[in-house]
Design a protein around this motif. Structure first.
Motif, PDB file in Angstrom:
ATOM      1  N   ALA A   1       0.953  -1.350  -0.046  1.00 56.02           N
ATOM      2  CA  ALA A   1      -0.008  -0.149  -0.113  1.00 56.02           C
ATOM      3  C   ALA A   1       0.838   1.186  -0.081  1.00 56.02           C
ATOM      4  O   ALA A   1       2.034   1.242   0.465  1.00 56.02           O
ATOM      5  CB  ALA A   1      -0.989  -0.314   1.201  1.00 56.02           C
ATOM      6  N   PRO A   2       0.206   2.309  -0.609  1.00 53.80           N
ATOM      7  CA  PRO A   2       1.017   3.685  -0.401  1.00 53.80           C
ATOM      8  C   PRO A   2       1.286   4.087   1.120  1.00 53.80           C
ATOM      9  O   PRO A   2      -0.001   3.544   1.924  1.00 53.80           O
ATOM     10  CB  PRO A   2       0.253   4.921  -1.309  1.00 53.80           C
ATOM     11  N   ARG A   3       2.118   4.486   1.422  1.00 55.50           N
ATOM     12  CA  ARG A   3       2.315   5.194   2.956  1.00 55.50           C
ATOM     13  C   ARG A   3       1.003   5.775   3.511  1.00 55.50           C
ATOM     14  O   ARG A   3       0.531   5.371   4.566  1.00 55.50           O
ATOM     15  CB  ARG A   3       3.744   6.063   2.966  1.00 55.50           C
ATOM     16  N   GLU A   4       0.517   6.552   2.719  1.00 55.37           N
ATOM     17  CA  GLU A   4      -0.617   7.308   3.226  1.00 55.37           C
ATOM     18  C   GLU A   4      -2.022   6.360   3.382  1.00 55.37           C
ATOM     19  O   GLU A   4      -2.902   6.966   4.421  1.00 55.37           O
ATOM     20  CB  GLU A   4      -1.023   8.643   2.254  1.00 55.37           C
ATOM     21  N   ALA A   5      -1.865   5.391   2.965  1.00 51.39           N
ATOM     22  CA  ALA A   5      -3.134   4.461   3.171  1.00 51.39           C
ATOM     23  C   ALA A   5      -2.868   3.306   4.351  1.00 51.39           C
ATOM     24  O   ALA A   5      -3.747   2.772   4.783  1.00 51.39           O
ATOM     25  CB  ALA A   5      -3.259   3.515   2.082  1.00 51.39           C
ATOM     26  N   LEU A   6      -1.543   3.539   4.789  1.00 54.08           N
ATOM     27  CA  LEU A   6      -1.538   2.608   6.193  1.00 54.08           C
ATOM     28  C   LEU A   6      -1.785   2.984   7.315  1.00 54.08           C
ATOM     29  O   LEU A   6      -1.728   4.307   7.486  1.00 54.08           O
ATOM     30  CB  LEU A   6       0.174   2.265   5.861  1.00 54.08           C
ATOM     31  N   PRO A   7      -2.032   2.139   8.182  1.00 49.65           N
ATOM     32  CA  PRO A   7      -2.230   2.634   9.584  1.00 49.65           C
ATOM     33  C   PRO A   7      -1.026   3.090  10.157  1.00 49.65           C
ATOM     34  O   PRO A   7       0.132   2.337   9.982  1.00 49.65           O
ATOM     35  CB  PRO A   7      -2.868   1.524  10.352  1.00 49.65           C
ATOM     36  N   ALA A   8      -0.990   4.289  11.159  1.00 50.28           N
ATOM     37  CA  ALA A   8       0.260   4.598  11.546  1.00 50.28           C
ATOM     38  C   ALA A   8       0.861   3.537  12.524  1.00 50.28           C
ATOM     39  O   ALA A   8       0.080   2.913  13.176  1.00 50.28           O
ATOM     40  CB  ALA A   8      -0.059   5.821  12.443  1.00 50.28           C
ATOM     41  N   PRO A   9       2.318   3.332  12.560  1.00 48.95           N
ATOM     42  CA  PRO A   9       2.694   2.231  13.530  1.00 48.95           C
ATOM     43  C   PRO A   9       2.542   2.594  14.978  1.00 48.95           C
ATOM     44  O   PRO A   9       2.594   3.780  15.216  1.00 48.95           O
ATOM     45  CB  PRO A   9       3.985   2.021  12.960  1.00 48.95           C
ATOM     46  N   ALA A  10       2.479   1.777  15.794  1.00 43.09           N
ATOM     47  CA  ALA A  10       2.274   2.091  17.308  1.00 43.09           C
ATOM     48  C   ALA A  10       3.801   2.394  17.797  1.00 43.09           C
ATOM     49  O   ALA A  10       4.808   2.285  17.032  1.00 43.09           O
ATOM     50  CB  ALA A  10       1.762   0.855  18.150  1.00 43.09           C
ATOM     51  N   GLN A  11       3.919   2.878  18.890  1.00 51.02           N
ATOM     52  CA  GLN A  11       5.233   3.395  19.557  1.00 51.02           C
ATOM     53  C   GLN A  11       6.117   2.018  19.539  1.00 51.02           C
ATOM     54  O   GLN A  11       5.550   0.774  19.683  1.00 51.02           O
ATOM     55  CB  GLN A  11       5.053   3.600  21.294  1.00 51.02           C
ATOM     56  N   ASP A  12       7.307   2.413  19.127  1.00 51.33           N
ATOM     57  CA  ASP A  12       8.446   1.273  19.007  1.00 51.33           C
ATOM     58  C   ASP A  12       7.848   0.128  18.016  1.00 51.33           C
ATOM     59  O   ASP A  12       8.270  -1.052  18.062  1.00 51.33           O
ATOM     60  CB  ASP A  12       8.763   0.425  20.373  1.00 51.33           C
ATOM     61  N   GLU A  13       7.161   0.443  17.011  1.00 58.14           N
ATOM     62  CA  GLU A  13       6.915  -0.329  15.835  1.00 58.14           C
ATOM     63  C   GLU A  13       7.290   0.423  14.704  1.00 58.14           C
ATOM     64  O   GLU A  13       7.164   1.479  14.488  1.00 58.14           O
ATOM     65  CB  GLU A  13       5.289  -0.719  15.756  1.00 58.14           C
ATOM     66  N   TYR A  14       7.752  -0.486  13.612  1.00 58.72           N
ATOM     67  CA  TYR A  14       8.444   0.245  12.611  1.00 58.72           C
ATOM     68  C   TYR A  14       7.910  -0.807  11.341  1.00 58.72           C
ATOM     69  O   TYR A  14       7.761  -1.845  11.286  1.00 58.72           O
ATOM     70  CB  TYR A  14       9.676   0.587  12.437  1.00 58.72           C
ATOM     71  N   TYR A  15       7.567   0.092  10.087  1.00 55.80           N
ATOM     72  CA  TYR A  15       7.558  -0.713   8.808  1.00 55.80           C
ATOM     73  C   TYR A  15       8.937  -0.834   8.533  1.00 55.80           C
ATOM     74  O   TYR A  15       9.764  -0.264   8.274  1.00 55.80           O
ATOM     75  CB  TYR A  15       6.830   0.365   7.650  1.00 55.80           C
ATOM     76  N   TRP A  16       9.257  -2.040   7.621  1.00 51.57           N
ATOM     77  CA  TRP A  16      10.416  -2.570   7.230  1.00 51.57           C
ATOM     78  C   TRP A  16      10.932  -1.234   6.422  1.00 51.57           C
ATOM     79  O   TRP A  16      12.277  -1.180   6.565  1.00 51.57           O
ATOM     80  CB  TRP A  16      10.304  -3.804   6.478  1.00 51.57           C
ATOM     81  N   ALA A  17      10.065  -0.705   5.454  1.00 47.82           N
ATOM     82  CA  ALA A  17      10.698   0.186   4.547  1.00 47.82           C
ATOM     83  C   ALA A  17      11.353   1.622   5.142  1.00 47.82           C
ATOM     84  O   ALA A  17      12.172   1.959   4.691  1.00 47.82           O
ATOM     85  CB  ALA A  17       9.587   0.646   3.812  1.00 47.82           C
ATOM     86  N   ASP A  18      10.897   1.441   6.591  1.00 45.91           N
ATOM     87  CA  ASP A  18      11.553   2.810   7.270  1.00 45.91           C
ATOM     88  C   ASP A  18      12.793   2.246   7.729  1.00 45.91           C
ATOM     89  O   ASP A  18      13.730   3.388   8.085  1.00 45.91           O
ATOM     90  CB  ASP A  18      10.565   2.896   8.225  1.00 45.91           C
ATOM     91  N   LEU A  19      13.243   1.127   7.886  1.00 43.64           N
ATOM     92  CA  LEU A  19      14.465   0.677   8.531  1.00 43.64           C
ATOM     93  C   LEU A  19      15.487   0.643   7.414  1.00 43.64           C
ATOM     94  O   LEU A  19      16.834   0.749   7.612  1.00 43.64           O
ATOM     95  CB  LEU A  19      14.499  -0.719   9.030  1.00 43.64           C
ATOM     96  N   ILE A  20      15.092   0.338   6.178  1.00 46.43           N
ATOM     97  CA  ILE A  20      16.190   0.171   5.007  1.00 46.43           C
ATOM     98  C   ILE A  20      16.795   1.369   4.986  1.00 46.43           C
ATOM     99  O   ILE A  20      16.276   2.543   4.667  1.00 46.43           O
ATOM    100  CB  ILE A  20      15.460  -0.178   3.628  1.00 46.43           C
ATOM    101  N   GLY A  21      18.220   1.281   4.731  1.00 51.64           N
ATOM    102  CA  GLY A  21      19.223   2.582   4.595  1.00 51.64           C
ATOM    103  C   GLY A  21      19.425   3.204   5.920  1.00 51.64           C
ATOM    104  O   GLY A  21      20.364   3.973   5.652  1.00 51.64           O
ATOM    105  N   LEU A  22      19.071   2.940   7.029  1.00 53.70           N
ATOM    106  CA  LEU A  22      19.333   3.434   8.228  1.00 53.70           C
ATOM    107  C   LEU A  22      20.699   2.811   8.740  1.00 53.70           C
ATOM    108  O   LEU A  22      21.109   1.719   8.692  1.00 53.70           O
ATOM    109  CB  LEU A  22      18.428   3.068   9.428  1.00 53.70           C
TER     110      LEU A  22
END
Length: 168
Positions: A86-107
């Motif tokens: 899904a596009p980012r804007e269609a996704l539910p916001a992750p809870a505290q200390d939860e992350y979408y994998w795509a947010d971790l790539i490149g860190l």
């Protein structure tokens, strides 16, 4: 496009699909009116096709989903083993200390002694936990994404802090 999982196989004769989620809370996705599908995980967003979701539920130790208009086994088999997301804007916001994998790539990844270990190239789902694939030049490290190892994630600060040695 944020990739949420992959279709594994048809499930039953009424068009249900067995899916492999790339996350811990796939039931949160049933609030989404549609998912987007593509055979190519790296396809640009405009190549993904939207399909309405009828139902998502846990079944045993897995997850099954029903799409609107996919009403028999032949139709579910025709989808193959494509990815869904899904596009980012269609996704539910992750809870505290939860992350979408795509947010971790490149860190960037550093240990507790502030030594750089590389950058996150990808994640692997092992069944027991997720694993960060961290690359530094030609060196690749596999770090379990568990509380005992990952001490802090700062997406905005481009950093994952881990309790891991630098001697390998």
């Amino acid at each position: 496009m944020i990739v949420l999982g992959r279709i594994v196989a048809p499930f039953g004769v009424h068009g249900w699909l067995r899916v492999h989620p790339f996350g811990d809370d796939p039931e949160a996705w049933k609030k989404m009116p549609q998912w987007w599908f593509s055979a190519d995980v790296d396809a640009p967003a405009e190549k993904w096709q939207a399909r309405a979701i009828e139902a998502v539920k846990r079944h045993g130790d897995g997850v099954v989903a029903k799409l609107v208009g996919i009403d028999d086994r032949d139709a579910s088999e025709a989808l193959g083993s494509c990815y869904f997301g899904a596009p980012r804007e269609a996704l539910p916001a992750p809870a505290q200390d939860e992350y979408y994998w795509a947010d971790l790539i490149g860190l960037a990844v550093k240990n507790m002694q502030d030594q750089p270990l590389g950058r996150v190239k990808s994640l692997i789902e092992t069944g027991a936990n997720q694993v960060l694939v961290v690359v530094d030049g030609e060196h690749e490290r596999l770090l379990p994404f568990v509380e005992q190892v990952v001490k802090a994630v700062d997406v905005a600060g481009d950093l994952i802090r881990v309790d891991w040695g630098s001697d390998w």
